[in-house]
Design an enzyme around this catalytic site. Structure first.
Site, mmCIF file in Angstrom:
data_model
loop_
_atom_site.group_PDB
_atom_site.id
_atom_site.type_symbol
_atom_site.label_atom_id
_atom_site.label_comp_id
_atom_site.label_asym_id
_atom_site.label_seq_id
_atom_site.Cartn_x
_atom_site.Cartn_y
_atom_site.Cartn_z
ATOM 1 N N LEU A 78 0.975 -1.582 0.218
ATOM 2 C CA LEU A 78 0.064 -0.273 -0.172
ATOM 3 C C LEU A 78 1.283 1.368 -0.078
ATOM 4 O O LEU A 78 2.602 0.840 0.546
ATOM 5 C CB LEU A 78 -0.985 -0.201 1.487
ATOM 6 C CG LEU A 78 -2.072 -1.864 1.227
ATOM 7 C CD1 LEU A 78 -2.602 -1.402 2.563
ATOM 8 C CD2 LEU A 78 -3.152 -1.188 0.150
ATOM 9 N N PRO A 79 0.057 2.688 -0.115
ATOM 10 C CA PRO A 79 1.263 3.378 -0.283
ATOM 11 C C PRO A 79 1.933 4.170 0.371
ATOM 12 O O PRO A 79 2.970 4.778 0.815
ATOM 13 C CB PRO A 79 0.390 4.510 -1.596
ATOM 14 C CG PRO A 79 -1.269 4.226 -1.540
ATOM 15 C CD PRO A 79 -1.333 2.636 -0.890
ATOM 16 N N THR A 113 6.443 0.229 1.862
ATOM 17 C CA THR A 113 7.221 1.307 2.994
ATOM 18 C C THR A 113 6.463 2.367 3.641
ATOM 19 O O THR A 113 6.393 2.852 3.102
ATOM 20 C CB THR A 113 8.366 2.144 2.037
ATOM 21 O OG1 THR A 113 8.531 0.575 0.541
ATOM 22 C CG2 THR A 113 9.371 2.389 2.732
ATOM 23 N N LYS A 193 15.414 -0.526 4.951
ATOM 24 C CA LYS A 193 14.638 -0.384 3.479
ATOM 25 C C LYS A 193 14.601 1.352 3.513
ATOM 26 O O LYS A 193 15.627 2.344 2.939
ATOM 27 C CB LYS A 193 12.903 -0.543 3.456
ATOM 28 C CG LYS A 193 12.274 0.640 2.700
ATOM 29 C CD LYS A 193 13.084 -0.579 0.947
ATOM 30 C CE LYS A 193 12.367 0.376 -0.264
ATOM 31 N NZ LYS A 193 12.515 0.089 -1.006
ATOM 32 N N LYS A 268 8.475 10.454 -0.570
ATOM 33 C CA LYS A 268 7.478 10.215 0.278
ATOM 34 C C LYS A 268 8.683 9.272 1.711
ATOM 35 O O LYS A 268 8.901 9.881 2.842
ATOM 36 C CB LYS A 268 6.679 8.865 0.068
ATOM 37 C CG LYS A 268 6.125 8.110 0.882
ATOM 38 C CD LYS A 268 5.304 7.343 0.966
ATOM 39 C CE LYS A 268 5.979 5.333 1.442
ATOM 40 N NZ LYS A 268 4.705 4.997 0.940
HETATM 41 P P1 NAD Z 1 1.079 2.231 -6.240
HETATM 42 O O1 NAD Z 1 0.580 3.709 -5.596
HETATM 43 O O2 NAD Z 1 1.055 2.146 -7.748
HETATM 44 O O3 NAD Z 1 0.129 1.353 -5.797
HETATM 45 C C1 NAD Z 1 -0.689 1.433 -4.421
HETATM 46 C C2 NAD Z 1 -2.276 0.288 -4.582
HETATM 47 O O4 NAD Z 1 -3.173 0.733 -2.945
HETATM 48 C C3 NAD Z 1 -3.213 1.120 -5.184
HETATM 49 O O5 NAD Z 1 -3.010 0.374 -6.558
HETATM 50 C C4 NAD Z 1 -4.273 2.117 -4.601
HETATM 51 O O6 NAD Z 1 -5.432 1.726 -5.309
HETATM 52 C C5 NAD Z 1 -4.307 1.267 -3.588
HETATM 53 N N1 NAD Z 1 -5.422 1.278 -2.478
HETATM 54 C C6 NAD Z 1 -4.971 2.714 -1.816
HETATM 55 N N2 NAD Z 1 -5.974 2.659 -0.622
HETATM 56 C C7 NAD Z 1 -6.317 0.919 0.017
HETATM 57 C C8 NAD Z 1 -7.251 0.371 0.532
HETATM 58 N N3 NAD Z 1 -7.418 0.908 1.069
HETATM 59 N N4 NAD Z 1 -7.233 -0.181 0.271
HETATM 60 C C9 NAD Z 1 -7.416 -1.630 -1.197
HETATM 61 N N5 NAD Z 1 -6.099 -0.833 -1.868
HETATM 62 C C10 NAD Z 1 -5.759 0.080 -1.375
HETATM 63 O O7 NAD Z 1 2.370 1.873 -4.839
HETATM 64 P P2 NAD Z 1 3.539 1.564 -5.618
HETATM 65 O O8 NAD Z 1 4.265 1.541 -6.713
HETATM 66 O O9 NAD Z 1 3.093 -0.100 -6.152
HETATM 67 O O10 NAD Z 1 3.787 0.959 -3.831
HETATM 68 C C11 NAD Z 1 3.538 0.383 -2.908
HETATM 69 C C12 NAD Z 1 4.101 0.630 -2.321
HETATM 70 O O11 NAD Z 1 5.658 -0.214 -2.279
HETATM 71 C C13 NAD Z 1 5.205 2.005 -1.699
HETATM 72 O O12 NAD Z 1 4.907 2.180 -0.167
HETATM 73 C C14 NAD Z 1 5.882 1.965 -2.040
HETATM 74 O O13 NAD Z 1 6.675 3.042 -0.664
HETATM 75 C C15 NAD Z 1 6.631 0.920 -2.158
HETATM 76 N N6 NAD Z 1 7.434 1.342 -3.151
HETATM 77 C C16 NAD Z 1 6.916 0.579 -4.113
HETATM 78 C C17 NAD Z 1 8.751 1.088 -5.169
HETATM 79 C C18 NAD Z 1 8.539 0.660 -6.919
HETATM 80 O O14 NAD Z 1 8.642 0.972 -7.151
HETATM 81 N N7 NAD Z 1 6.928 1.536 -7.006
HETATM 82 C C19 NAD Z 1 9.693 0.098 -5.292
HETATM 83 C C20 NAD Z 1 9.817 0.161 -3.636
HETATM 84 C C21 NAD Z 1 8.520 0.010 -2.538
#
Ligand code: NAD
Length: 323
Positions: A78-79, A113, A193, A268
């Site tokens: 989740l974000p 994260t 991390k 973030k």
């Molecule tokens: P993203 O924003 O693409 O995905 C998050 C998902 O969560 C979205 O699809 C959103 O609709 C969903 N969401 C939001 N609120 C919700 C709820 N209440 N119930 C269910 N679903 C819900 O983000 P991401 O890029 O997939 O990243 C996810 C996590 O991983 C973050 O914490 C980010 O910091 C971490 N991360 C991302 C990357 C990257 O390269 N994108 C790399 C390492 C870590």
């Protein structure tokens, strides 16, 4: 096996964005008969995208629908901190509703994260409710390509060896290639991390600044990068993810910084880094400064671009000054 009497492991997956939509299908790749995956996201289009990739994933309309299955494992991707807390409040209260009287143990893995305290608070909530349930943090490194190719690194924090072994063998190894127990305490994965991303944010900004300087002084960015790559400036931001357009193929800088890890996500993470440091009265000299630089890049309209666009921000600042 955690819950011996079950033929298939039941896994709930919550959060199917850039990362989750790529990770969840990998659970079924090696042996689709070993698992039942129940997936949910607030955005219907993201659920559809995931089930298109792997039709055996069961689309759920709510967290309630997932918890009715009494899952052996719940994975969250989740974000934000706020959303992670809200989702686990719901998961825990639904475990109480549907699963409290059953023998099924539910191991929760948060791969988002967030700050270390968020997952420690969730652990306390579970303990207070006395449920047959646990939580561990397992944030990832490796980005969307690592998620797609099941080559992520998971940084895990837990003091429960049995749950860790279960998660490592049955869940995390299906989505990643390196699973590291960072400490026998919930939250230690997030500490690892955040420290990693502090270095990454600084190194990407440093490499970008040097490449802008070198090229403006007349050097070819490819030659300069080659020298960095074999000299003491060598690092991932130079050799695997070079931020100068055209130096490397198949990296965001060579497609106008599209895809990859957004400036706003780096921002973030640096916010989490600096607040974790402030909690122990440590003012990070580099951490605070580099957060300010990514903030400026974001305000400059680059928030949705890959974080290598910090180079573009430096370039444009200089060009504006020289006009
Ligand atoms: P993203 O924003 O693409 O995905 C998050 C998902 O969560 C979205 O699809 C959103 O609709 C969903 N969401 C939001 N609120 C919700 C709820 N209440 N119930 C269910 N679903 C819900 O983000 P991401 O890029 O997939 O990243 C996810 C996590 O991983 C973050 O914490 C980010 O910091 C971490 N991360 C991302 C990357 C990257 O390269 N994108 C790399 C390492 C870590």
């Amino acid at each position: 096996m955690l819950n011996q009497h079950r033929e298939k492991l039941r896994i709930g997956f919550i959060g199917l964005g850039q990362m989750g939509a790529r990770m969840a299908p990998n659970l079924l790749k090696a042996d689709s008969n070993a698992y039942e995956v129940f997936a949910y996201d607030v955005m219907d289009s993201n659920i559809e995208m995931t089930t298109k990739k792997q039709s055996k994933i069961n689309a759920c309309k709510s967290i309630d629908q997932i918890m009715q299955q009494n899952p052996d494992c719940v994975i969250t991707m989740l974000p934000t901190t706020k959303i992670v807390t809200q989702v686990y409040d719901e998961v825990v209260s639904l475990k109480k509703k549907y699963g409290a009287s059953e023998k099924i143990r539910t191991v929760c893995i948060d791969s988002s994260t967030v700050d270390p305290k968020t997952v420690q608070d969730i652990e306390q909530l579970i303990k207070r409710e006395q449920l047959n349930m646990s939580v561990m943090d397992a944030p990832v490194s490796g980005g969307v390509n690592g998620a797609e190719n099941a080559t992520l690194t998971f940084m895990v924090g837990t003091d429960n060896k049995v749950d860790f072994e279960f998660a490592q063998k049955n869940i995390l190894s299906k989505m990643g290639k390196s699973i590291v127990l960072c400490g026998e305490k919930v939250g230690m994965g997030q500490v690892a991390k955040l420290c990693n991303n502090l270095v990454l944010g600084i190194s990407m900004a440093g490499v970008s600044e040097a490449l802008v300087l070198g090229t403006k002084l007349g050097m070819d960015p490819k030659v300069l990068s080659q020298i960095f790559g074999t000299s003491t400036a060598q690092c991932w931001s130079v050799t695997a993810y070079n931020p100068f357009p055209g130096v490397m193929e198949n990296v965001p800088s060579s497609r106008n910084y599209e895809g990859g890890f957004a400036v706003n996500l780096m921002l973030k993470d640096l916010g989490l880094v600096n607040s974790a440091a402030k909690n122990i009265d440590y003012d990070l000299a580099m951490g605070q400064h580099v957060q300010e630089l990514y903030k400026q890049a974001s305000e400059h309209g680059l928030g949705g671009k890959d974080f290598g666009a910090i180079l573009k921000y430096f370039q444009e600042q200089l060009e504006n000054k020289q006009k």
